[in-house]
Design an enzyme around this catalytic site. Structure first.
Site, PDB file in Angstrom:
ATOM      1  N   ASN A   1     -11.357  18.614 -11.553  1.00 42.43           N
ATOM      2  CA  ASN A   1     -12.320  18.629 -12.656  1.00 42.43           C
ATOM      3  C   ASN A   1     -13.657  18.026 -12.257  1.00 42.43           C
ATOM      4  OD1 ASN A   1     -10.332  19.796 -14.086  1.00 42.43           O
ATOM      5  ND2 ASN A   1      -9.743  17.968 -15.232  1.00 42.43           N
TER       6      ASN A   1
ATOM      7  N   CYS B   1     -39.833  19.702  -1.882  1.00 35.76           N
ATOM      8  CA  CYS B   1     -39.904  21.074  -1.358  1.00 35.76           C
ATOM      9  C   CYS B   1     -39.587  22.037  -2.507  1.00 35.76           C
ATOM     10  CB  CYS B   1     -38.941  21.237  -0.172  1.00 35.76           C
ATOM     11  SG  CYS B   1     -37.243  21.580  -0.651  1.00 35.76           S
TER      12      CYS B   1
ATOM     13  N   SER C   1      -3.684  25.768 -13.142  1.00 38.68           N
ATOM     14  CA  SER C   1      -3.029  27.054 -12.890  1.00 38.68           C
ATOM     15  C   SER C   1      -2.613  27.150 -11.420  1.00 38.68           C
ATOM     16  CB  SER C   1      -3.974  28.202 -13.251  1.00 38.68           C
ATOM     17  OG  SER C   1      -5.153  28.103 -12.489  1.00 38.68           O
TER      18      SER C   1
ATOM     19  N   PRO D   1     -13.411  23.530 -22.451  1.00 35.88           N
ATOM     20  CA  PRO D   1     -12.540  24.673 -22.164  1.00 35.88           C
ATOM     21  C   PRO D   1     -12.129  24.742 -20.696  1.00 35.88           C
ATOM     22  CG  PRO D   1     -14.803  25.392 -22.571  1.00 35.88           C
ATOM     23  CD  PRO D   1     -14.764  23.920 -22.822  1.00 35.88           C
ATOM     24  N   ASP D   2     -10.913  25.250 -20.426  1.00 35.55           N
ATOM     25  CA  ASP D   2     -10.531  25.469 -19.023  1.00 35.55           C
ATOM     26  C   ASP D   2     -11.096  26.818 -18.579  1.00 35.55           C
ATOM     27  OD1 ASP D   2      -8.853  27.351 -20.136  1.00 35.55           O
ATOM     28  OD2 ASP D   2      -6.975  26.354 -19.604  1.00 35.55           O
ATOM     29  N   PHE D   3     -10.714  27.267 -17.395  1.00 36.75           N
ATOM     30  CA  PHE D   3     -11.204  28.563 -16.921  1.00 36.75           C
ATOM     31  C   PHE D   3     -10.364  29.718 -17.452  1.00 36.75           C
ATOM     32  CE2 PHE D   3     -13.469  27.480 -12.639  1.00 36.75           C
ATOM     33  CZ  PHE D   3     -14.573  27.072 -13.362  1.00 36.75           C
ATOM     34  N   ARG D   4      -9.039  29.558 -17.332  1.00 35.50           N
ATOM     35  CA  ARG D   4      -8.201  30.744 -17.386  1.00 35.50           C
ATOM     36  C   ARG D   4      -7.334  30.913 -18.626  1.00 35.50           C
ATOM     37  NH1 ARG D   4      -8.776  28.938 -12.346  1.00 35.50           N
ATOM     38  NH2 ARG D   4      -9.659  30.382 -10.827  1.00 35.50           N
TER      39      ARG D   4
ATOM     40  N   ASP E   1     -15.762  17.036 -14.808  1.00 34.23           N
ATOM     41  CA  ASP E   1     -16.271  16.474 -16.066  1.00 34.23           C
ATOM     42  C   ASP E   1     -16.415  14.952 -16.032  1.00 34.23           C
ATOM     43  OD1 ASP E   1     -13.602  15.535 -16.380  1.00 34.23           O
ATOM     44  OD2 ASP E   1     -13.032  17.331 -17.484  1.00 34.23           O
TER      45      ASP E   1
ATOM     46  N   CYS F   1      -0.353  18.460 -21.926  1.00 32.03           N
ATOM     47  CA  CYS F   1      -0.418  17.320 -21.002  1.00 32.03           C
ATOM     48  C   CYS F   1      -0.335  15.988 -21.740  1.00 32.03           C
ATOM     49  CB  CYS F   1      -1.732  17.344 -20.226  1.00 32.03           C
ATOM     50  SG  CYS F   1      -1.773  18.608 -18.985  1.00 32.03           S
TER      51      CYS F   1
ATOM     52  N   CYS G   1     -30.958  18.636  -3.188  1.00 34.83           N
ATOM     53  CA  CYS G   1     -31.781  19.832  -3.021  1.00 34.83           C
ATOM     54  C   CYS G   1     -31.040  20.768  -2.070  1.00 34.83           C
ATOM     55  CB  CYS G   1     -33.141  19.451  -2.440  1.00 34.83           C
ATOM     56  SG  CYS G   1     -34.069  20.902  -1.894  1.00 34.83           S
TER      57      CYS G   1
ATOM     58  N   HIS H   1     -13.393  18.825  -6.250  1.00 34.03           N
ATOM     59  CA  HIS H   1     -14.425  19.843  -6.412  1.00 34.03           C
ATOM     60  C   HIS H   1     -15.775  19.224  -6.741  1.00 34.03           C
ATOM     61  CE1 HIS H   1     -11.117  23.089  -7.140  1.00 34.03           C
ATOM     62  NE2 HIS H   1     -11.184  22.679  -5.898  1.00 34.03           N
TER      63      HIS H   1
HETATM   64  P1  CNA Z   1      -7.461  26.834 -14.931  1.00 36.03           P
HETATM   65  O1  CNA Z   1      -7.287  27.875 -13.906  1.00 36.03           O
HETATM   66  O2  CNA Z   1      -8.308  27.158 -16.109  1.00 36.03           O
HETATM   67  O3  CNA Z   1      -5.983  26.449 -15.434  1.00 36.03           O
HETATM   68  C1  CNA Z   1      -5.748  25.525 -16.465  1.00 36.03           C
HETATM   69  C2  CNA Z   1      -4.247  25.393 -16.630  1.00 36.03           C
HETATM   70  O4  CNA Z   1      -3.991  24.364 -17.566  1.00 36.03           O
HETATM   71  C3  CNA Z   1      -3.570  26.654 -17.160  1.00 36.03           C
HETATM   72  O5  CNA Z   1      -2.339  26.840 -16.497  1.00 36.03           O
HETATM   73  C4  CNA Z   1      -3.352  26.332 -18.655  1.00 36.03           C
HETATM   74  O6  CNA Z   1      -2.210  26.961 -19.188  1.00 36.03           O
HETATM   75  C5  CNA Z   1      -3.145  24.851 -18.602  1.00 36.03           C
HETATM   76  N1  CNA Z   1      -3.561  24.124 -19.796  1.00 36.03           N
HETATM   77  C6  CNA Z   1      -4.688  24.264 -20.535  1.00 36.03           C
HETATM   78  N2  CNA Z   1      -4.753  23.331 -21.498  1.00 36.03           N
HETATM   79  C7  CNA Z   1      -3.615  22.587 -21.371  1.00 36.03           C
HETATM   80  C8  CNA Z   1      -3.096  21.461 -22.065  1.00 36.03           C
HETATM   81  N3  CNA Z   1      -3.745  20.886 -23.088  1.00 36.03           N
HETATM   82  N4  CNA Z   1      -1.903  20.964 -21.682  1.00 36.03           N
HETATM   83  C9  CNA Z   1      -1.204  21.523 -20.649  1.00 36.03           C
HETATM   84  N5  CNA Z   1      -1.652  22.591 -19.947  1.00 36.03           N
HETATM   85  C10 CNA Z   1      -2.854  23.096 -20.299  1.00 36.03           C
HETATM   86  O7  CNA Z   1      -8.008  25.478 -14.312  1.00 36.03           O
HETATM   87  P2  CNA Z   1      -7.753  24.845 -12.880  1.00 36.03           P
HETATM   88  O8  CNA Z   1      -8.239  23.463 -12.984  1.00 36.03           O
HETATM   89  O9  CNA Z   1      -6.374  25.084 -12.391  1.00 36.03           O
HETATM   90  O10 CNA Z   1      -8.736  25.698 -11.988  1.00 36.03           O
HETATM   91  C11 CNA Z   1      -9.505  25.125 -11.065  1.00 36.03           C
HETATM   92  C12 CNA Z   1     -11.009  25.100 -11.442  1.00 36.03           C
HETATM   93  C13 CNA Z   1     -11.287  24.911 -12.886  1.00 36.03           C
HETATM   94  C14 CNA Z   1     -11.640  23.945 -10.801  1.00 36.03           C
HETATM   95  O11 CNA Z   1     -12.510  24.374  -9.800  1.00 36.03           O
HETATM   96  C15 CNA Z   1     -12.433  23.184 -11.868  1.00 36.03           C
HETATM   97  O12 CNA Z   1     -13.658  22.737 -11.400  1.00 36.03           O
HETATM   98  C16 CNA Z   1     -12.607  24.151 -12.936  1.00 36.03           C
HETATM   99  N6  CNA Z   1     -12.862  23.656 -14.294  1.00 36.03           N
HETATM  100  C17 CNA Z   1     -13.020  22.349 -14.563  1.00 36.03           C
HETATM  101  C18 CNA Z   1     -13.249  21.926 -15.849  1.00 36.03           C
HETATM  102  C19 CNA Z   1     -13.419  20.462 -16.122  1.00 36.03           C
HETATM  103  O13 CNA Z   1     -14.013  19.759 -15.314  1.00 36.03           O
HETATM  104  N7  CNA Z   1     -12.896  19.970 -17.241  1.00 36.03           N
HETATM  105  C20 CNA Z   1     -13.332  22.853 -16.891  1.00 36.03           C
HETATM  106  C21 CNA Z   1     -13.176  24.214 -16.583  1.00 36.03           C
HETATM  107  C22 CNA Z   1     -12.932  24.609 -15.278  1.00 36.03           C
END
Ligand code: CNA
Length: 296
Positions: A119, A173, A212, A45-48, A121, A272, A146, A138
Site C-alpha cells: 500500500n 529543471c 489478490s 478503494p482497492d484495485f480489483r 496510503d 481483514c 524529479c 511499492h
Molecule cells: P487488489 O488487487 O485490489 O486486491 C485486493 C484484495 O483484497 C482482493 O483479493 C479483495 O478481495 C480483498 N479485499 C478487499 N477489501 C477487503 C477487506 N475489507 N477484507 C478482506 N479482503 C479484502 O490489491 P493488491 O494490494 O493485492 O494489489 C497490489 C496493488 C494495489 C499495489 O501495487 C498497491 O499499491 C495498490 N493499491 C494500493 C492502495 C492503498 O495504498 N490503499 C489502494 C489501491 C491499490
C-alpha cells in the site's frame, strides 16, 4: 527414488489448529504481508474488487487500460490522471483500520519480524507501526523526486501542488516531480531487497492480509518462507494458489489450501478487520486491540 512426502506442520489444519500451534510453539518471527484490502474499510478503494475497485472506476480518466495510471510511459505522456487520482487518495484524509492496529500490537508484543505492504496510503505509519518494522514495497507518498534530475522533494511540497490542481514541476529543471511510489516496471526500494534476504528464511508464521497476490515480485514472497512455516491468508477471497496440473504435484509455488497433503496453509475468508480482531481475541489480546482502536 526421491522421497516427496511433506512433513506435517499443523496437527489440525484449521484456524483453531493454527492458534494452538502459535500458542504452543514460541512464535515470535511473524511476517505480515498486506495489500489494498487492509485499507478498504478506511474508505480507500482497492484495485480489483468488482464494482468498488479503482480499476472499475477509472473511466473518467480516459485511460487506454486501467494499469496505465501507474505506467511510466503513460505518465510521461499525460501525468494529469495520476495526479488527479493522487489527490483523491492522498494520505492525511484517512484513518488506520483495526487491522493496522493489530499489526502494531504484534510489533509491540515483540512478535512481528516485519510488515511488508504494497500500500501507498501510509496508514501503517499513521497507525504507529515503527519504521524499522515496515517495508513499503511499492514506495510511499512520503517523499518525491524529479524524474529528470532526481532532486528530492518533501510530501508537503508535492501535496500543496497536487491540492492546487497543479502538476508538480522541478524547481531546478523542467522535469515532473513524481511521488516515490513504484510504478509498473520500476525497481522496488532497496529496503525491500535488503530485508527479504534475511527475513523470510527465519519467519515462523506468515500472515497475508487483503491482497489478490497478483502483483510480482511481491506475490511470490509467500514462497520464500521455510517449508515448515505455516501461512495464514485473511482475505475476502481465496488467492495465491497455483492452478493447473503443476500444483497437483506440489510444483509451481503458491499457497496450497486445496492440496491433499497441505498441513500448513489456512484460508480465513472474510474481512481483514474481523479476522484480525478474532485472531487477537484467540491469542489473548482482543481487549487490548479494542482499547487501542477506540483511543486512536
Ligand atoms: P487488489 O488487487 O485490489 O486486491 C485486493 C484484495 O483484497 C482482493 O483479493 C479483495 O478481495 C480483498 N479485499 C478487499 N477489501 C477487503 C477487506 N475489507 N477484507 C478482506 N479482503 C479484502 O490489491 P493488491 O494490494 O493485492 O494489489 C497490489 C496493488 C494495489 C499495489 O501495487 C498497491 O499499491 C495498490 N493499491 C494500493 C492502495 C492503498 O495504498 N490503499 C489502494 C489501491 C491499490
Amino acid at each position: 527414488k526421491e522421497e516427496r512426502e511433506k512433513p506435517k506442520i499443523l496437527d489440525d489444519v484449521s484456524f483453531d489448529g493454527l492458534i494452538n500451534h502459535i500458542k504452543s510453539k514460541d512464535v515470535t518471527k511473524i511476517i505480515t504481508m498486506a495489500g489494498a484490502g487492509i485499507s478498504t474499510s478506511a474508505g480507500i478503494p482497492d484495485f480489483r474488487s468488482p464494482g468498488s475497485g479503482l480499476y472499475d472506476n477509472l473511466q473518467k480518466y480516459e485511460l487506454p487500460h486501467p494499469q496505465a495510471i501507474f505506467e511510466l510511459d503513460f505518465f510521461f505522456d499525460n501525468p494529469k490522471p495520476f495526479f488527479v487520482l493522487a489527490k483523491e487518495l492522498y494520505p492525511g484524509s484517512f484513518k488506520p483500520t483495526p487491522c493496522h492496529y493489530f499489526i502494531r500490537l504484534l510489533a509491540e508484543k515483540g512478535k512481528l519480524l516485519r510488515h511488508y505492504t504494497q500500500n501507498i496510503d501510509t496508514l501503517e505509519r499513521v497507525a504507529g507501526i515503527p519504521d524499522e518494522k515496515l517495508v513499503e514495497a511499492h514506495g510511499t507518498f512520503h517523499t518525491g523526486h524529479c524524474v529528470l534530475c532526481r532532486k528530492e522533494y518533501t510530501q508537503n511540497w508535492i501535496k500543496e501542488k497536487i491540492f492546487n490542481d497543479e502538476i508538480p514541476i522541478c524547481t531546478a529543471c523542467p522535469g515532473i516531480v513524481k511521488p516515490d511510489i513504484v510504478f509498473f516496471g520500476e525497481n522496488l526500494p532497496d529496503k525491500f531487497h535488503h530485508c527479504i534476504q534475511k527475513d523470510f528464511k527465519q519467519c515462523d508464521l506468515l500472515i497475508i492480509l487483503g491482497s489478490s497476490l497478483v502483483v510480482q515480485p511481491f506475490a511470490s514472497l509467500v514462497d520464500r518462507v521455510p517449508h515448515t512455516c505455516p501461512r495464514l491468508l485473511i482475505n475476502r477471497e481465496k488467492v495465491g494458489q497455483t492452478s493447473g496440473i503443476m500444483s497437483m504435484f506440489g510444483f509451481g509455488g503458491g499457497l496450497e489450501f486445496d492440496n491433499p497433503d497441505n498441513s500448513r496453509d489456512i484460508a480465513w475468508l472474510g474481512d481483514c478487520d474481523e479476522g484480525c480482531i478474532l485472531l487477537a481475541e484467540k491469542l489473548g489480546f482482543g481487549e487490548e486491540l479494542k482499547k487501542l482502536i477506540s483511543e486512536e
